[in-house]
Design an enzyme around this catalytic site. Sequence first.
Site, PDB file in Angstrom:
ATOM      1  N   HIS A 100       0.802  -1.222   0.000  1.00 36.81           N
ATOM      2  CA  HIS A 100       0.000   0.000   0.000  1.00 36.81           C
ATOM      3  C   HIS A 100       0.835   1.273   0.000  1.00 36.81           C
ATOM      4  CE1 HIS A 100      -4.368   1.304   1.180  1.00 36.81           C
ATOM      5  NE2 HIS A 100      -3.928   1.912   0.105  1.00 36.81           N
ATOM      6  N   ASP A 122      -9.698   0.050   3.938  1.00 31.13           N
ATOM      7  CA  ASP A 122      -8.564  -0.638   4.556  1.00 31.13           C
ATOM      8  C   ASP A 122      -8.933  -1.110   5.957  1.00 31.13           C
ATOM      9  OD1 ASP A 122      -5.909  -1.340   5.425  1.00 31.13           O
ATOM     10  OD2 ASP A 122      -5.078   0.225   4.137  1.00 31.13           O
ATOM     11  N   HIS A 124      -6.652  -1.118   8.161  1.00 29.82           N
ATOM     12  CA  HIS A 124      -5.711  -0.350   8.968  1.00 29.82           C
ATOM     13  C   HIS A 124      -5.817   1.135   8.638  1.00 29.82           C
ATOM     14  CE1 HIS A 124      -4.112  -4.435   8.247  1.00 29.82           C
ATOM     15  NE2 HIS A 124      -3.807  -4.383   9.528  1.00 29.82           N
ATOM     16  N   ASP A 126      -3.125   3.265   8.307  1.00 30.83           N
ATOM     17  CA  ASP A 126      -1.997   3.728   7.495  1.00 30.83           C
ATOM     18  C   ASP A 126      -1.648   5.180   7.802  1.00 30.83           C
ATOM     19  OD1 ASP A 126      -2.096   1.211   6.436  1.00 30.83           O
ATOM     20  OD2 ASP A 126      -2.791   1.809   4.456  1.00 30.83           O
ATOM     21  N   HIS A 139       4.323   0.857   4.290  1.00 30.86           N
ATOM     22  CA  HIS A 139       2.933   0.661   3.854  1.00 30.86           C
ATOM     23  C   HIS A 139       1.928   1.031   4.947  1.00 30.86           C
ATOM     24  CE1 HIS A 139       2.084  -3.822   5.221  1.00 30.86           C
ATOM     25  NE2 HIS A 139       2.703  -3.132   6.149  1.00 30.86           N
ATOM     26  N   ASP A 226      -7.361  -1.556  -0.283  1.00 28.84           N
ATOM     27  CA  ASP A 226      -6.495  -2.602   0.260  1.00 28.84           C
ATOM     28  C   ASP A 226      -7.367  -3.835   0.468  1.00 28.84           C
ATOM     29  OD1 ASP A 226      -5.002  -4.306   1.980  1.00 28.84           O
ATOM     30  OD2 ASP A 226      -3.929  -2.590   2.830  1.00 28.84           O
ATOM     31  N   ASP A 228      -7.110  -6.247   2.267  1.00 29.98           N
ATOM     32  CA  ASP A 228      -7.291  -6.710   3.647  1.00 29.98           C
ATOM     33  C   ASP A 228      -8.478  -6.030   4.324  1.00 29.98           C
ATOM     34  OD1 ASP A 228      -6.464  -4.261   4.834  1.00 29.98           O
ATOM     35  OD2 ASP A 228      -4.443  -4.983   5.246  1.00 29.98           O
ATOM     36  N   GLU A 271      -2.073  -4.897  -2.052  1.00 27.36           N
ATOM     37  CA  GLU A 271      -1.804  -5.903  -1.020  1.00 27.36           C
ATOM     38  C   GLU A 271      -2.308  -7.312  -1.381  1.00 27.36           C
ATOM     39  OE1 GLU A 271       0.182  -5.485   1.458  1.00 27.36           O
ATOM     40  OE2 GLU A 271       0.276  -3.308   1.821  1.00 27.36           O
TER      41      GLU A 271
END
Length: 299
Positions: A100, A122, A124, A126, A139, A226, A228, A271
Amino acid sequence: MRDVAIIGVPLDLGAGRRGVDMGPSAIRYAGLRERIVALGCQVRDLGNISVPLAEQIEPPTPDERLRYLQPIAHAVRDLAQRVRDVVASGALPLMLGGDHSLSIGSVAGVAHNRRIGVIWLDAHGDYNTPETTPSGNIHGMGLAALTGRGHPLLTDVLGQMPAVHPADVALVGVRSLDDGERDALRASGVRVFTMHDIDRRGMASVMEEAILHVSVNTAGFHLSFDLDALDPNEAPGVGTPVLGGMTYREAHLAMELVAASGRLIGLDLVEVNPILDERNTTALLAVEFALSALGKRIY
Protein backbone atom coordinates in the site's frame (compact mmCIF):
# COMPACT_ATOMS: atom_id res chain seq x y z
CA MET A 1 -16.71 5.08 -23.38
CA ARG A 2 -14.17 5.24 -20.55
CA ASP A 3 -10.41 5.06 -21.16
CA VAL A 4 -8.61 3.01 -18.48
CA ALA A 5 -4.82 2.80 -18.11
CA ILE A 6 -3.43 -0.09 -16.06
CA ILE A 7 -0.12 0.34 -14.23
CA GLY A 8 1.49 -2.50 -12.28
CA VAL A 9 3.55 -1.69 -9.20
CA PRO A 10 5.47 -4.81 -8.06
CA LEU A 11 6.49 -3.24 -4.76
CA ASP A 12 6.94 -5.25 -1.56
CA LEU A 13 9.59 -3.13 0.17
CA GLY A 14 6.98 -1.32 2.25
CA ALA A 15 5.48 -4.47 3.73
CA GLY A 16 6.59 -6.87 6.43
CA ARG A 17 5.98 -10.04 4.40
CA ARG A 18 7.37 -10.90 0.98
CA GLY A 19 5.36 -11.89 -2.06
CA VAL A 20 3.04 -8.95 -2.64
CA ASP A 21 5.30 -7.86 -5.52
CA MET A 22 3.66 -10.67 -7.52
CA GLY A 23 0.22 -9.14 -7.00
CA PRO A 24 0.09 -7.29 -10.35
CA SER A 25 0.76 -10.51 -12.25
CA ALA A 26 -1.88 -12.39 -10.25
CA ILE A 27 -4.52 -9.73 -10.94
CA ARG A 28 -3.69 -9.65 -14.64
CA TYR A 29 -3.80 -13.45 -14.76
CA ALA A 30 -7.30 -13.27 -13.28
CA GLY A 31 -8.46 -11.61 -16.51
CA LEU A 32 -8.53 -7.93 -15.55
CA ARG A 33 -7.89 -6.36 -18.96
CA GLU A 34 -10.20 -8.64 -20.93
CA ARG A 35 -13.06 -8.19 -18.52
CA ILE A 36 -12.75 -4.40 -18.45
CA VAL A 37 -12.76 -4.40 -22.26
CA ALA A 38 -15.97 -6.44 -22.10
CA LEU A 39 -17.57 -3.56 -20.17
CA GLY A 40 -17.04 -1.37 -23.23
CA CYS A 41 -13.96 0.50 -21.96
CA GLN A 42 -10.83 1.33 -23.90
CA VAL A 43 -7.95 -0.26 -21.98
CA ARG A 44 -4.21 0.33 -22.17
CA ASP A 45 -1.88 -1.81 -20.06
CA LEU A 46 1.23 0.29 -19.50
CA GLY A 47 3.16 -2.56 -17.87
CA ASN A 48 4.98 -2.29 -14.55
CA ILE A 49 7.11 0.43 -13.09
CA SER A 50 10.63 -0.69 -12.21
CA VAL A 51 11.11 -1.64 -8.55
CA PRO A 52 14.25 -3.30 -7.18
CA LEU A 53 14.13 -6.59 -5.33
CA ALA A 54 14.89 -6.54 -1.62
CA GLU A 55 17.85 -8.84 -2.35
CA GLN A 56 19.41 -6.08 -4.48
CA ILE A 57 19.39 -3.55 -1.65
CA GLU A 58 21.26 -3.18 1.61
CA PRO A 59 18.90 -4.61 4.26
CA PRO A 60 17.52 -2.21 6.87
CA THR A 61 18.62 -2.41 10.46
CA PRO A 62 16.14 -4.00 12.92
CA ASP A 63 15.36 -0.64 14.56
CA GLU A 64 15.10 1.42 11.35
CA ARG A 65 12.08 3.74 11.43
CA LEU A 66 11.69 4.01 7.64
CA ARG A 67 12.57 0.68 6.05
CA TYR A 68 13.76 0.96 2.43
CA LEU A 69 12.97 4.68 2.32
CA GLN A 70 15.12 5.60 -0.70
CA PRO A 71 13.95 2.89 -3.15
CA ILE A 72 10.32 3.34 -2.09
CA ALA A 73 10.58 7.10 -2.54
CA HIS A 74 12.05 6.57 -6.01
CA ALA A 75 9.28 4.11 -6.97
CA VAL A 76 6.41 6.33 -5.78
CA ARG A 77 7.85 9.36 -7.55
CA ASP A 78 8.12 7.35 -10.79
CA LEU A 79 4.55 6.16 -10.33
CA ALA A 80 3.27 9.67 -9.56
CA GLN A 81 4.78 11.03 -12.77
CA ARG A 82 3.25 8.25 -14.84
CA VAL A 83 -0.15 8.68 -13.22
CA ARG A 84 0.00 12.45 -13.76
CA ASP A 85 0.59 11.83 -17.47
CA VAL A 86 -2.25 9.27 -17.65
CA VAL A 87 -4.65 11.76 -16.05
CA ALA A 88 -3.51 14.47 -18.47
CA SER A 89 -4.39 12.12 -21.36
CA GLY A 90 -7.95 11.86 -20.06
CA ALA A 91 -7.73 8.25 -18.85
CA LEU A 92 -8.56 6.76 -15.46
CA PRO A 93 -5.43 5.25 -13.87
CA LEU A 94 -5.83 1.76 -12.38
CA MET A 95 -2.89 0.67 -10.20
CA LEU A 96 -2.17 -2.96 -9.33
CA GLY A 97 -0.12 -3.74 -6.25
CA GLY A 98 2.04 -4.35 -4.61
CA ASP A 99 2.03 -3.02 -1.06
CA HIS A 100 0.00 0.00 0.00
CA SER A 101 2.96 2.38 0.07
CA LEU A 102 2.47 2.65 -3.72
CA SER A 103 -0.58 4.82 -3.08
CA ILE A 104 1.71 7.66 -2.02
CA GLY A 105 2.60 7.89 -5.70
CA SER A 106 -0.75 7.06 -7.27
CA VAL A 107 -2.74 9.57 -5.22
CA ALA A 108 -0.09 12.27 -5.66
CA GLY A 109 -0.30 11.77 -9.43
CA VAL A 110 -4.09 11.96 -9.53
CA ALA A 111 -4.05 15.02 -7.24
CA HIS A 112 -1.44 16.95 -9.23
CA ASN A 113 -2.50 20.61 -9.50
CA ARG A 114 -6.04 19.98 -8.29
CA ARG A 115 -8.07 19.23 -5.19
CA ILE A 116 -9.34 15.66 -4.96
CA GLY A 117 -11.01 13.45 -2.40
CA VAL A 118 -9.72 10.05 -1.30
CA ILE A 119 -11.57 6.99 -0.04
CA TRP A 120 -9.12 4.69 1.74
CA LEU A 121 -10.72 1.24 2.06
CA ASP A 122 -8.56 -0.64 4.56
CA ALA A 123 -8.47 -2.68 7.75
CA HIS A 124 -5.71 -0.35 8.97
CA GLY A 125 -5.35 3.40 9.31
CA ASP A 126 -2.00 3.73 7.49
CA TYR A 127 -1.56 6.91 9.52
CA ASN A 128 1.71 6.16 11.24
CA THR A 129 4.81 8.31 11.00
CA PRO A 130 8.45 7.48 11.80
CA GLU A 131 7.72 8.58 15.36
CA THR A 132 4.70 6.29 15.89
CA THR A 133 5.38 3.24 13.70
CA PRO A 134 5.88 -0.03 15.60
CA SER A 135 7.43 -1.74 12.56
CA GLY A 136 9.13 0.81 10.31
CA ASN A 137 7.08 -0.52 7.37
CA ILE A 138 6.14 2.33 5.05
CA HIS A 139 2.93 0.66 3.85
CA GLY A 140 1.54 1.69 7.25
CA MET A 141 2.37 5.36 6.62
CA GLY A 142 0.83 6.07 3.21
CA LEU A 143 -2.25 8.02 4.20
CA ALA A 144 -0.27 10.06 6.73
CA ALA A 145 2.30 10.97 4.07
CA LEU A 146 -0.36 12.02 1.58
CA THR A 147 -1.86 14.39 4.16
CA GLY A 148 1.53 15.95 4.91
CA ARG A 149 2.78 13.93 7.89
CA GLY A 150 6.11 12.12 7.68
CA HIS A 151 9.41 12.21 5.83
CA PRO A 152 9.76 14.87 3.09
CA LEU A 153 10.62 12.23 0.48
CA LEU A 154 7.14 10.80 1.01
CA THR A 155 5.09 13.92 1.75
CA ASP A 156 6.31 16.02 -1.20
CA VAL A 157 6.35 13.65 -4.17
CA LEU A 158 5.35 16.07 -6.96
CA GLY A 159 5.84 19.44 -5.29
CA GLN A 160 2.33 19.59 -3.83
CA MET A 161 2.29 19.19 -0.07
CA PRO A 162 0.00 17.92 1.21
CA ALA A 163 -1.18 15.97 -1.82
CA VAL A 164 -4.65 15.82 -0.26
CA HIS A 165 -6.27 17.67 2.62
CA PRO A 166 -7.21 15.47 5.58
CA ALA A 167 -10.73 16.88 5.49
CA ASP A 168 -11.12 15.45 1.96
CA VAL A 169 -10.35 11.88 3.06
CA ALA A 170 -12.65 9.07 4.23
CA LEU A 171 -11.14 5.96 5.82
CA VAL A 172 -13.61 3.06 5.54
CA GLY A 173 -13.54 -0.41 7.12
CA VAL A 174 -10.81 0.21 9.68
CA ARG A 175 -10.58 -2.25 12.56
CA SER A 176 -6.91 -2.23 13.60
CA LEU A 177 -5.15 0.96 14.73
CA ASP A 178 -1.90 1.55 16.57
CA ASP A 179 -2.17 3.87 19.55
CA GLY A 180 -0.18 6.70 17.97
CA GLU A 181 -2.09 6.70 14.71
CA ARG A 182 -5.42 6.52 16.53
CA ASP A 183 -4.59 9.75 18.35
CA ALA A 184 -3.33 11.36 15.14
CA LEU A 185 -6.46 10.39 13.20
CA ARG A 186 -8.71 11.83 15.89
CA ALA A 187 -6.92 15.16 15.56
CA SER A 188 -6.57 15.09 11.77
CA GLY A 189 -9.95 15.87 10.23
CA VAL A 190 -9.98 12.55 8.33
CA ARG A 191 -13.50 11.06 8.38
CA VAL A 192 -13.17 7.56 9.86
CA PHE A 193 -15.76 4.81 9.42
CA THR A 194 -14.88 1.69 11.38
CA MET A 195 -16.29 -1.81 10.98
CA HIS A 196 -18.49 -0.94 13.96
CA ASP A 197 -20.09 1.79 11.85
CA ILE A 198 -20.63 -0.64 8.97
CA ASP A 199 -22.11 -3.26 11.30
CA ARG A 200 -24.43 -0.75 12.96
CA ARG A 201 -25.46 1.39 10.01
CA GLY A 202 -24.93 -0.87 7.01
CA MET A 203 -22.51 -0.48 4.11
CA ALA A 204 -24.89 1.58 1.97
CA SER A 205 -25.27 4.32 4.58
CA VAL A 206 -21.54 4.43 5.33
CA MET A 207 -20.43 4.55 1.69
CA GLU A 208 -23.02 7.13 0.71
CA GLU A 209 -21.76 9.41 3.48
CA ALA A 210 -18.11 8.72 2.61
CA ILE A 211 -18.69 9.49 -1.08
CA LEU A 212 -20.51 12.71 -0.24
CA HIS A 213 -17.77 13.70 2.19
CA VAL A 214 -14.96 13.35 -0.38
CA SER A 215 -16.94 14.90 -3.24
CA VAL A 216 -17.62 18.36 -1.83
CA ASN A 217 -15.59 20.98 -3.73
CA THR A 218 -13.28 18.33 -5.26
CA ALA A 219 -12.57 17.22 -8.83
CA GLY A 220 -13.67 13.71 -7.87
CA PHE A 221 -12.18 11.01 -5.68
CA HIS A 222 -9.48 8.40 -5.83
CA LEU A 223 -10.30 5.00 -4.32
CA SER A 224 -7.41 3.17 -2.68
CA PHE A 225 -8.61 -0.38 -1.99
CA ASP A 226 -6.49 -2.60 0.26
CA LEU A 227 -7.84 -6.14 -0.08
CA ASP A 228 -7.29 -6.71 3.65
CA ALA A 229 -10.41 -4.59 4.14
CA LEU A 230 -12.23 -7.85 3.51
CA ASP A 231 -12.46 -10.56 6.12
CA PRO A 232 -9.54 -13.00 5.64
CA ASN A 233 -12.04 -15.82 5.19
CA GLU A 234 -13.10 -14.01 2.01
CA ALA A 235 -9.68 -12.74 0.88
CA PRO A 236 -6.90 -14.99 2.25
CA GLY A 237 -4.10 -13.63 0.07
CA VAL A 238 -3.11 -10.55 2.07
CA GLY A 239 -0.09 -9.93 4.27
CA THR A 240 -1.75 -8.31 7.28
CA PRO A 241 -5.12 -10.05 7.74
CA VAL A 242 -7.48 -8.91 10.50
CA LEU A 243 -10.59 -10.83 11.48
CA GLY A 244 -13.99 -9.15 11.32
CA GLY A 245 -13.76 -7.51 7.92
CA MET A 246 -16.16 -6.83 5.08
CA THR A 247 -18.02 -9.56 3.33
CA TYR A 248 -17.88 -10.13 -0.41
CA ARG A 249 -21.30 -8.55 -0.90
CA GLU A 250 -20.53 -5.55 1.32
CA ALA A 251 -17.43 -4.80 -0.73
CA HIS A 252 -19.35 -5.25 -3.97
CA LEU A 253 -22.05 -2.86 -2.78
CA ALA A 254 -19.38 -0.32 -1.88
CA MET A 255 -17.96 -0.53 -5.42
CA GLU A 256 -21.40 -0.31 -7.01
CA LEU A 257 -22.06 2.89 -5.06
CA VAL A 258 -18.67 4.24 -6.18
CA ALA A 259 -19.65 3.61 -9.81
CA ALA A 260 -23.11 5.14 -9.33
CA SER A 261 -21.58 8.33 -7.96
CA GLY A 262 -19.84 9.09 -11.27
CA ARG A 263 -16.99 10.67 -9.26
CA LEU A 264 -14.25 8.01 -9.49
CA ILE A 265 -11.02 9.40 -11.00
CA GLY A 266 -8.42 6.83 -9.92
CA LEU A 267 -8.27 3.34 -8.41
CA ASP A 268 -5.69 1.27 -6.52
CA LEU A 269 -5.99 -2.46 -5.88
CA VAL A 270 -3.26 -3.30 -3.39
CA GLU A 271 -1.80 -5.90 -1.02
CA VAL A 272 -2.69 -8.97 -3.12
CA ASN A 273 -0.12 -11.61 -2.08
CA PRO A 274 -0.27 -14.76 -4.26
CA ILE A 275 2.08 -16.67 -1.93
CA LEU A 276 -0.53 -16.49 0.82
CA ASP A 277 -3.55 -16.90 -1.45
CA GLU A 278 -5.70 -19.92 -2.25
CA ARG A 279 -6.19 -20.63 -5.99
CA ASN A 280 -5.80 -16.92 -6.81
CA THR A 281 -9.00 -16.15 -4.92
CA THR A 282 -7.95 -12.69 -3.73
CA ALA A 283 -6.80 -11.60 -7.19
CA LEU A 284 -10.09 -12.80 -8.66
CA LEU A 285 -11.93 -10.72 -6.06
CA ALA A 286 -9.81 -7.69 -6.95
CA VAL A 287 -10.91 -8.03 -10.57
CA GLU A 288 -14.58 -8.32 -9.59
CA PHE A 289 -14.36 -5.21 -7.43
CA ALA A 290 -12.62 -3.25 -10.18
CA LEU A 291 -15.38 -4.17 -12.61
CA SER A 292 -18.09 -3.06 -10.18
CA ALA A 293 -16.30 0.25 -9.53
CA LEU A 294 -16.09 0.81 -13.28
CA GLY A 295 -19.81 0.27 -13.76
CA LYS A 296 -20.59 -3.44 -14.07
CA ARG A 297 -24.13 -4.07 -12.90
CA ILE A 298 -26.15 -7.16 -12.03
CA TYR A 299 -29.10 -5.96 -14.10
